[in-house]
Design an enzyme around this catalytic site. Structure first.
Site, mmCIF file in Angstrom:
data_model
loop_
_atom_site.group_PDB
_atom_site.id
_atom_site.type_symbol
_atom_site.label_atom_id
_atom_site.label_comp_id
_atom_site.label_asym_id
_atom_site.label_seq_id
_atom_site.Cartn_x
_atom_site.Cartn_y
_atom_site.Cartn_z
ATOM 1 N N LYS A 119 -22.995 6.145 49.392
ATOM 2 C CA LYS A 119 -24.223 5.459 49.815
ATOM 3 C C LYS A 119 -25.465 6.306 49.559
ATOM 4 C CE LYS A 119 -22.458 1.758 52.366
ATOM 5 N NZ LYS A 119 -22.561 0.752 53.379
ATOM 6 N N LYS A 201 -14.408 -0.831 44.720
ATOM 7 C CA LYS A 201 -14.066 -1.877 45.697
ATOM 8 C C LYS A 201 -15.108 -3.003 45.696
ATOM 9 C CE LYS A 201 -16.369 -0.830 49.996
ATOM 10 N NZ LYS A 201 -16.434 -1.190 51.368
ATOM 11 N N LYS A 204 -20.082 -6.082 49.678
ATOM 12 C CA LYS A 204 -21.078 -7.127 49.897
ATOM 13 C C LYS A 204 -22.484 -6.677 49.536
ATOM 14 C CE LYS A 204 -20.409 -6.876 54.788
ATOM 15 N NZ LYS A 204 -20.671 -5.543 55.351
#
Ligand code: ATP
Ligand code: LTN
Length: 339
Positions: A119, A201, A204
């Site tokens: 992130k 992965k 969203k």
């Protein structure tokens, strides 16, 4: 969640961030599995809005998505009569315990978290302290409820490990304050991959909407996304989980397997010798048919704001009561004046 004696049912805690529309990955890796657990365990499931703000959110959208997430939990089959459903930020104990646990967590261990690394790379302009201490808040979520099991997707297992380490460290100093939780992974579906970059992965918050299937997508959009999923040039339907070149096909086979209660190997055998187009068509149909009843329920529930409000308010009250017992114990142990 209410029984307190030693024969109490085992407890489960889990949650999803309302940071975007929920994907097929979130459903198959997490929410779907909670449904099967709710009869056997005392369950609490939350909308993790405090975790969401580690990445910038539009306030009105965050608020809206938090309610949508609650409606989706229920539409997926989570029964509010059996489980505690609440909004994380409505229970101040989470932030309070998180602070204490921060003082029992080392910078070095937080530095090793792969989600933090991913992130921070993705949001290089906003590497905030919340993103760094995200796992500590998550540990607080779990430990407040003395959860025995935490059903999550594979990507969250590292966070469960650090939660266990923090709890054990605290217990070693102050006695048995926290139950040491265990992560609970599903056999298949624990890691659904991106449709566009199948070695990553499905997420969203992916910038490319073609990479994920949202539970809210139109059915024809879902079919289109699956049909344009990245595969390989070999043209052979085979399940080879250790072969990166097969990541796209492996992913399609895994999705099909969970949607039809089968295994990727069996699905591969069923489509052996056929083209990718046929497989994609079948996967699209299975996914759409799986999502269709959930969507019908969702559309009904989301309209009833009063019903939803009743659930999260009641949930916050119960969650607060349970969490407060743990928090009081912790405050007492560390030497805060509590009376
Ligand atoms: P974000 O992209 O905002 O980080 P996310 O899609 O990774 O979000 P989370 O809210 O972090 O979703 O995760 C909710 C739950 O869904 C967790 O239990 C997580 O392990 C699970 N999960 C997320 N992505 C997948 C996936 N691709 N396959 C299986 N499970 C997943
Ligand atoms: N980090 C989780 C969401 C989450 C969670 C939790 C899951 C926050 N707190 C406690 C289980 C238990 C994620 O899925 N990204």
């Amino acid at each position: 969640m209410e029984t307190q004696n030693t024969e109490r049912k085992k407890r489960i805690f889990s949650g999803v961030q309302p940071s975007g529309t929920i994907t097929l990955g979130n459903y198959l890796g997490a929410i779907r599995n909670w449904v099967a657990l709710q009869d056997e365990y005392d369950c609490a499931f939350a909308m993790m809005d405090m975790h969401s703000i580690t990445v910038r959110q539009t306030p009105a959208e965050l608020r809206k998505r938090t309610l949508e997430l609650l409606a989706l939990y229920i539409a997926c089959g989570i029964d509010p009569e059996k489980c505690i459903l609440f909004i994380q930020s409505q229970n101040s104990a989470h932030a309070e315990l998180s602070w204490v646990l921060n003082c029992f967590t080392y910078m070095g261990e937080l530095n090793r978290m792969t989600q933090f690394k991913d992130k921070s790379a993705k949001h290089a302009d906003n590497i905030n302290a919340g993103l760094f201490t995200y796992p500590v808040l998550m540990a607080a979520d779990i430990l407040l409820y003395q959860a025995d099991l935490v059903p999550v997707g594979k990507d969250q297992m590292q966070h469960i490990e650090i939660c266990r380490d923090i709890a054990q460290r605290f217990n070693a100093v102050y006695g048995n304050v926290f139950t040491i939780p265990e992560g609970l992974l599903v056999k298949s579906g624990a890691k659904i991959m991106s449709l566009q970059e199948p070695t990553k992965k499905m997420s969203k918050s992916d910038e490319n909407p073609k990479a994920f299937i949202s539970m809210m997508d139109d059915f024809n959009v879902i079919a289109k996304k699956i049909k344009s999923a990245v595969t390989d040039s070999e043209g052979v339907i085979e399940y080879r989980p250790d072969d990166e070149n097969k990541a796209g096909v492996n992913n399609l086979l895994s999705i099909m397997a969970v949607m039809t209660d089968s295994t990727p190997e069996k699905v591969a055998a069923l489509y052996e010798g056929q083209g990718y187009g046929t497989l994609k068509g079948a996967v699209a149909e299975a996914v759409v048919e799986g999502i269709r009843p959930i969507r019908a329920e969702y559309d009904r529930i989301i309209k009833d704001k009063a019903y939803l409000q009743g659930i999260y308010r009641q949930g916050a009250e119960t969650a607060h009561r349970i969490a407060d017992r743990t928090l009081k114990k912790v405050y007492k142990k560390v030497g805060f004046v509590i009376d």
